[in-house]
Design a protein around this motif. Structure first.
Motif, PDB file in Angstrom:
ATOM      1  N   ARG A 215     -22.988   2.637  13.043  1.00 17.84           N
ATOM      2  CA  ARG A 215     -22.102   1.515  13.345  1.00 17.84           C
ATOM      3  C   ARG A 215     -20.836   2.031  14.030  1.00 17.84           C
ATOM      4  O   ARG A 215     -20.264   3.025  13.609  1.00 17.84           O
ATOM      5  CB  ARG A 215     -21.737   0.761  12.070  1.00 17.84           C
ATOM      6  N   PRO A 240     -25.359  -4.031  13.741  1.00 21.43           N
ATOM      7  CA  PRO A 240     -25.907  -5.389  13.851  1.00 21.43           C
ATOM      8  C   PRO A 240     -27.324  -5.366  14.434  1.00 21.43           C
ATOM      9  O   PRO A 240     -27.591  -4.666  15.404  1.00 21.43           O
ATOM     10  CB  PRO A 240     -24.932  -6.089  14.812  1.00 21.43           C
ATOM     11  N   LEU A 414     -28.488 -15.735  14.998  1.00 17.98           N
ATOM     12  CA  LEU A 414     -27.252 -15.146  15.491  1.00 17.98           C
ATOM     13  C   LEU A 414     -27.464 -14.510  16.860  1.00 17.98           C
ATOM     14  O   LEU A 414     -28.427 -13.769  17.059  1.00 17.98           O
ATOM     15  CB  LEU A 414     -26.798 -14.078  14.494  1.00 17.98           C
ATOM     16  N   THR A 427     -22.225  -9.043  26.001  1.00 24.01           N
ATOM     17  CA  THR A 427     -21.266  -9.755  25.180  1.00 24.01           C
ATOM     18  C   THR A 427     -20.218 -10.337  26.138  1.00 24.01           C
ATOM     19  O   THR A 427     -20.465 -10.377  27.351  1.00 24.01           O
ATOM     20  CB  THR A 427     -20.640  -8.823  24.116  1.00 24.01           C
TER      21      THR A 427
ATOM     22  N   VAL B 241     -24.033 -10.564   9.607  1.00 19.10           N
ATOM     23  CA  VAL B 241     -22.589 -10.652   9.357  1.00 19.10           C
ATOM     24  C   VAL B 241     -21.842 -10.743  10.679  1.00 19.10           C
ATOM     25  O   VAL B 241     -22.231 -10.099  11.658  1.00 19.10           O
ATOM     26  CB  VAL B 241     -22.107  -9.395   8.604  1.00 19.10           C
ATOM     27  N   ILE B 242     -20.794 -11.547  10.715  1.00 19.90           N
ATOM     28  CA  ILE B 242     -19.854 -11.451  11.830  1.00 19.90           C
ATOM     29  C   ILE B 242     -18.561 -10.863  11.298  1.00 19.90           C
ATOM     30  O   ILE B 242     -17.911 -11.435  10.428  1.00 19.90           O
ATOM     31  CB  ILE B 242     -19.598 -12.813  12.492  1.00 19.90           C
ATOM     32  N   GLU B 243     -18.245  -9.693  11.834  1.00 16.62           N
ATOM     33  CA  GLU B 243     -17.074  -8.945  11.399  1.00 16.62           C
ATOM     34  C   GLU B 243     -15.827  -9.580  12.006  1.00 16.62           C
ATOM     35  O   GLU B 243     -15.811  -9.884  13.198  1.00 16.62           O
ATOM     36  CB  GLU B 243     -17.232  -7.524  11.945  1.00 16.62           C
ATOM     37  N   GLN B 412     -16.596  -7.870  16.670  1.00 18.95           N
ATOM     38  CA  GLN B 412     -17.866  -7.248  17.013  1.00 18.95           C
ATOM     39  C   GLN B 412     -18.388  -7.897  18.284  1.00 18.95           C
ATOM     40  O   GLN B 412     -17.812  -8.859  18.793  1.00 18.95           O
ATOM     41  CB  GLN B 412     -18.861  -7.343  15.871  1.00 18.95           C
TER      42      GLN B 412
END
Lengths: 440, 440
Positions: A215, A240, A414, A427, B241-243, B412
């Motif tokens: 990570r 993720p 997600l 992103t 998870v969204i950090e 993230q």
């Protein structure tokens, strides 16, 4: 797409080297990938497309080396009793290498997702905003014994401005090692960093675990393979993850269905290709049309070599009891990936929706109907990545839906849902221009 | 946004009940949430907006109950020696309850993200495609001792068509229990399921762990709080998870900066609000303007009560050595969330970019410049959720950027980057209409 490949993550690669600090090695790989990705992030489309063509040429030029390495993998596979279907997926010949190279050239024809302005505006206070697509950075792929995925993943990552770290199945280790070598060299000839495409196969399962824990260095991990591999990655990873591929796919034939439409769609969804995630696994039939539809459907499926696993009502309607076996709850839960189909007669649309809610993996479901209200309820209430009305489930595919190549089909909610193409490997970044603006 | 709240996840809630099967209890909560979310998914905007107003009214009507429960939390906090700043964040009074209720009414004015067609087309074969926004389903929130987050999260979830499961800080347990009760009752008066808003505070840390493992029932988990809480959730969770929130934010004053622009932006970024994730934590100054800029800047910061942690060159330029202390690497890494600022003189833009690459948490960075090429390089090469040119870092905020309310600021790259508003609480569904289409 889910394949028949046996998950091989939990076993240790045969060629694992003497004890080394695997986590440190993988961290070094990821650090090189991150640095390489930084250089690629600002490369323009022309540079990336030229590189894709160079990779394609290099693969074709290296056909002999690749085929020789692949022969080693095949020999190991045969020696260990690998099934014929898996051996076929693993096998490379000059013709398949040309096809793999052509897929890279095809990627060069797609638009570049990087730089796309997703939204933008000028605020009342004069701040100018843009939200712009940028590369993820470093993409990790963990997959099974299909060497074509090695090239696909490298190409998609390159086009979307990312570096990729590959962990392929140990069964394809020799093929993948040569392919990564060829791609990496070709990138350097294009004055791009060879570290844009790296493999961690040499570190076996320990390497895969280190990748899942990297990570901060790895931005996203895409597991591609069987359910067990995906479960392992989801459980172990702190990076993720985008879950791909498990498809327990349903076709529902409604009371109002045009049966001459339902039959070809059913046949296509089940048999056009069997070992893939968008193939149908369960047929639900409204009781009002079961008598008319099922005898014909079962006979048609039997002709195509399909074994029907039916509930009591289905069994009673089979023209030849040799074509059917009794279904249990396990059948409703199973993604067969084979010439098998679970079949159940349902009372109505509600019962069909309830069955899908209970057993679906959220990949694709189809309704065959002529009734507008039924189609609208099905579309609204089925919670899957794709919902088809009067069309085969086999259309859930990046190529078929016009997105271009895909890196997998996401069954999670997600970031990406359904076929993941180039845009899903990016992103965004907010870019805000002011003239000395401060917040009051 | 990151707050000063102490992470309390690793401790056990004082009020934890006698041994029960916590995982089963939380699974039951999540199953109820999932069922409730299904009903909300097809609710239209008018229904959801009416419910938001009803929730707001119910909170105001329950002011006495809420304030009484909050008094219990405050008493426990004082008894355990909670810092004044934390007590202030925890405290509710009638005026604050009105403000919290007004935020719900404000949400009702925002457009509904559900149903938005993200893309669509008709394929050459006649298939009609739409990719449509749909709710995630069940959103989990793990946060600290700010009861207003309980209401914000419930409102954002409701408006975006989701159920929410809340795990608040144990320090706010009494307030949260009453608030969840009030919201849940008000939903039922609106003929919506009360299970759209549920708390698992009763099960303490074990409940939080069970929530993090409820993959398949919970669609996304948003931790909101300090770095330690977020690290724990990322490590333990199998739910995606969204950090959010950790902001080691940089302001770079370029060689060409208009110093009269740089000073107010710096002051605003550092001091306009201190304990928030978009406040500046490090100032980088180009060496060519350090002599002119830093003495004035340090004096200005000192007047505002800011302690400068400077490198050697900065220390040498301080007009009064009482205003500065020597910086170490730890300062570059620290999100102070206080009236402290790390300051470093850099040789050029390259060194500034390298410093940011090394130390930034990827939240927000700003450049103050008059040079077009410098601004373009900074925007292209800084890999953060938001990049500001001649504007304060404090603008990285859903409200300020015109997105409406936010559930947090994602640092993230997956799914959401930067302020997360209503759209970020949705996913998409592909809807494909055919007329008997099969795949050739």
């Amino acid at each position: 797409m889910t394949t028949l490949d046996a998950p091989d993550l939990p076993t240790t690669a045969a060629a694992e080297p003497a004890p080394v600090d695997v986590a440190a090695q993988v961290e070094a790989v990821a650090t090189r990938a991150k640095r390489a990705a930084r250089r690629l992030a600002t490369a323009n489309r022309a540079t990336k497309d030229a590189a894709l063509h160079a990779l394609a040429d290099a693969l074709v030029a290296a056909t002999d080396r690749i085929v020789a390495a692949n022969a080693e993998d095949l020999a190991r596979g045969r020696a260990s009793g690998m099934a014929a279907g898996l051996l076929d997926r693993l096998a490379l010949d000059p013709q398949r290498i040309v096809a793999i190279a052509d897929a890279l050239r095809e990627l060069a024809t797609l638009p570049d997702p990087v730089g796309e302005v997703v939204r933008g505006s000028t605020l009342p206070n004069g701040l100018r905003l843009r939200q712009v697509r940028v590369p993820m950075g470093v993409v990790g792929m963990i997959y099974e014994a299909r060497p074509n995925v090695t090239v696909d993943a490298a190409g998609l990552a390159l086009k979307s401005g990312n570096a990729v770290i590959l962990r392929g199945g140990s069964a394809a280790a020799s093929s993948n090692a040569v392919i990564v070598d060829v791609l990496s060299e070709a990138l350097e000839h294009q004055h791009l960093p060879g570290a844009l495409v790296q493999s961690i196969d040499a570190w076996g399962r320990e390497g895969a675990v280190a990748l899942m824990r990297a990570r901060g260095l790895v931005d996203v991990l895409v597991p591609r393979g069987g359910a067990e591999l995906i479960r392992t990655v989801v459980r172990e990873s702190t990076v993720p993850v985008i879950e791909t591929g498990v498809g327990n796919v349903h076709v529902y034939v409604d009371e109002s269905a045009d049966l001459s439409v339902a039959l070809p769609i059913l046949l296509n969804a089940k048999t056009q290709r069997v070992g893939v995630c968008n193939a149908a696994e369960t047929l639900l039939v409204h009781q009002a049309v079961a008598d008319e539809f099922l005898p014909v459907a079962i006979a048609m499926l039997a002709d195509a070599g399909v074994t029907v696993h039916g509930d009591a009502e289905t069994l009673a309607l089979a023209p030849d009891e040799a074509d059917v076996v009794a279904a249990t709850d396990e059948d409703w839960a199973t993604e067969y990936l084979s010439l098998d189909l679970a079949v159940r007669v349902v009372e109505d649309l509600d019962e069909a929706l309830e069955h899908i809610r209970t057993w679906s993996s959220g990949h694709t479901e189809a309704i065959i109907t002529r009734d507008l209200a039924s189609s609208e309820r099905f579309v609204a209430e089925v919670d899957s990545a794709a919902v088809m009305v009067n069309a085969s489930t086999r259309f859930t595919d990046g190529g078929q839906l016009g997105l271009g190549a895909e890196i997998g089909i996401s069954t999670q909610k997600l970031h990406a849902r359904g076929p993941m193409g180039l845009a899903e490997l990016t992103t965004t970044k907010w870019i805000v221009h002011g003239d000395g603006h401060v917040r009051p």
